[in-house]
Design a protein around this motif. Structure first.
Motif, PDB file in Angstrom:
ATOM      1  N   SER A  60       0.825  -1.213   0.000  1.00 56.81           N
ATOM      2  CA  SER A  60       0.000   0.000   0.000  1.00 56.81           C
ATOM      3  C   SER A  60       0.856   1.259   0.000  1.00 56.81           C
ATOM      4  O   SER A  60       0.572   2.221  -0.731  1.00 56.81           O
ATOM      5  CB  SER A  60      -0.938  -0.008   1.207  1.00 56.81           C
ATOM      6  N   ILE A  61       1.922   1.278   0.812  1.00 54.91           N
ATOM      7  CA  ILE A  61       2.788   2.461   0.856  1.00 54.91           C
ATOM      8  C   ILE A  61       3.517   2.648  -0.464  1.00 54.91           C
ATOM      9  O   ILE A  61       3.589   3.755  -1.017  1.00 54.91           O
ATOM     10  CB  ILE A  61       3.791   2.353   2.019  1.00 54.91           C
TER      11      ILE A  61
ATOM     12  N   THR B 203       1.222   3.904  -3.162  1.00 54.28           N
ATOM     13  CA  THR B 203       0.780   5.283  -2.952  1.00 54.28           C
ATOM     14  C   THR B 203       1.850   6.294  -3.361  1.00 54.28           C
ATOM     15  O   THR B 203       1.530   7.376  -3.880  1.00 54.28           O
ATOM     16  CB  THR B 203       0.410   5.494  -1.476  1.00 54.28           C
ATOM     17  N   LEU B 204       3.124   5.937  -3.141  1.00 54.14           N
ATOM     18  CA  LEU B 204       4.213   6.886  -3.381  1.00 54.14           C
ATOM     19  C   LEU B 204       4.890   6.706  -4.730  1.00 54.14           C
ATOM     20  O   LEU B 204       6.022   7.146  -4.917  1.00 54.14           O
ATOM     21  CB  LEU B 204       5.259   6.739  -2.262  1.00 54.14           C
ATOM     22  N   GLN B 205       4.236   6.060  -5.663  1.00 50.35           N
ATOM     23  CA  GLN B 205       4.860   5.815  -6.966  1.00 50.35           C
ATOM     24  C   GLN B 205       5.040   7.104  -7.765  1.00 50.35           C
ATOM     25  O   GLN B 205       6.008   7.254  -8.506  1.00 50.35           O
ATOM     26  CB  GLN B 205       4.017   4.814  -7.777  1.00 50.35           C
TER      27      GLN B 205
END
Length: 333
Positions: free
Chosen positions: A176-177, A180-182
């Protein structure tokens, strides 16, 4: 009745009991703890083999760019002329299109050289693994030694934080992290962002494992005589932690680090395989396995080559870690 005097003769030079230059070859030479550990480690052939492989892998990762430049390898150059359009884009020839120009063949997606992509992916995997290991070991060592030495409410708070981190479903949380930070974060974009996110996610959520080991060792060391001696001389907590306890924890930390690095390599490969780790066009071992999923039933070499690279790397680090544990353990023979 008198006892006759016992005749005594001086031992000849070189015999037991003599002193001086003549007895020098027979003296017992003192050995440091490091030398004793190295002698034990050399006797373990499996550990020595693992150590040699690890050194070669590190050199390959560090010199990946120069090697590619010297041999003219480019992991992202397509060779579409080597793909057969009648077979759905599969490489011409057998064994994935292996040839003298492409010793490991080419991938069926764009015809990129697998050897070049394997070398390129080595520095990514090792950089993420080493970075995450340094981060988790730093946090785990500091918090573990503080909890073990001070005890009481400090130990209770840190231990409950460890339990909380260990309760997280790490893989789902990391997915998930990372997803999200892609796009971009903290002023980073592209490959630097992906590497930084992986190091943070893997390292930050794995520190409780090192913390528990260090805490347990500290609970034992704090009752040793050298700690009481330091206290009697007026040494305070921070000085005892960093001058007395931490030097005695180097062995366990080093051994566990060699076992944690392959775990982090597998974690990075898993995230890249799932598409939330290192992104294309940058080569990574997990990404190569993801690319091979569509074609592994036609030719397994696409899946075997990156899988074998991960397997040998993890095996080498595990053999090295086992050998270091046996060498640094004073109770081993």
């Amino acid at each position: 009745m008198t006892t006759p005097p016992i005749a005594t003769t001086a031992p000849a030079p070189g015999e037991p009991g003599t002193t001086g230059a003549a007895s020098a070859p027979g003296r017992i030479e003192g050995r440091s703890l490091g030398r004793i550990a190295w002698t034990r480690f050399k006797r373990d052939k499996a550990a020595m083999t693992g150590g040699v492989v690890v050194i070669l892998l590190v050199l390959l990762a560090v010199l990946a760019k120069p090697i590619e430049a010297v041999f003219g390898l480019d992991p992202n150059v397509p060779h579409s002329d080597l793909l057969d359009p009648n077979l759905g884009g599969l490489p011409l020839g057998s064994f994935g299109g292996m040839s003298l120009d492409h010793p490991l063949g080419i991938d069926p997606l764009q015809g990129r050289d697998l050897l070049a992509r394997l070398i390129e992916g080595s520095w990514v995997s090792l950089l993420v693994a080493f970075g995450a290991t340094v981060l988790s070991n730093t946090l785990g060592t500091v918090l573990g030694v503080v909890a073990g030495y001070y005890g009481g409410w400090v130990d209770t708070v840190i231990s409950r934080v460890m339990d909380t981190f260990l309760a997280f479903p790490l893989l789902l949380f990391a997915i998930s992290i990372s997803a999200t930070l892609q796009g971009g974060a903290f002023g980073l974009h592209g490959l630097p962002l992906h590497i930084a996110v992986l190091i943070f996610v893997i390292g930050f959520f794995n520190w409780p494992y090192m913390g528990r080991i260090v805490r347990g060792q500290t609970l034992s060391l704090r009752e040793r005589e050298f700690v009481f001696a330091a206290r009697s001389l007026g040494a305070r907590g921070p000085l005892i932690l960093f001058k007395e306890l931490l030097p005695n924890l180097v062995g366990p930390i080093l051994v566990y680090s060699t076992l944690l690095i392959p775990t982090n390599i597998l974690f990075e490969a898993a995230l890249s395989f799932l598409g939330v780790g290192i992104q294309a066009p940058q080569a990574s071992w997990g990404g190569m396995m993801n690319d091979a999923i569509t074609y592994y039933q036609v030719d397994t070499s696409y899946l075997v080559i990156p899988g074998l690279a991960i397997f040998l790397t993890v095996l080498a680090f595990n053999l090295l870690g086992d050998g270091l544990r046996d060498a640094l353990d004073p109770r081993s023979n």
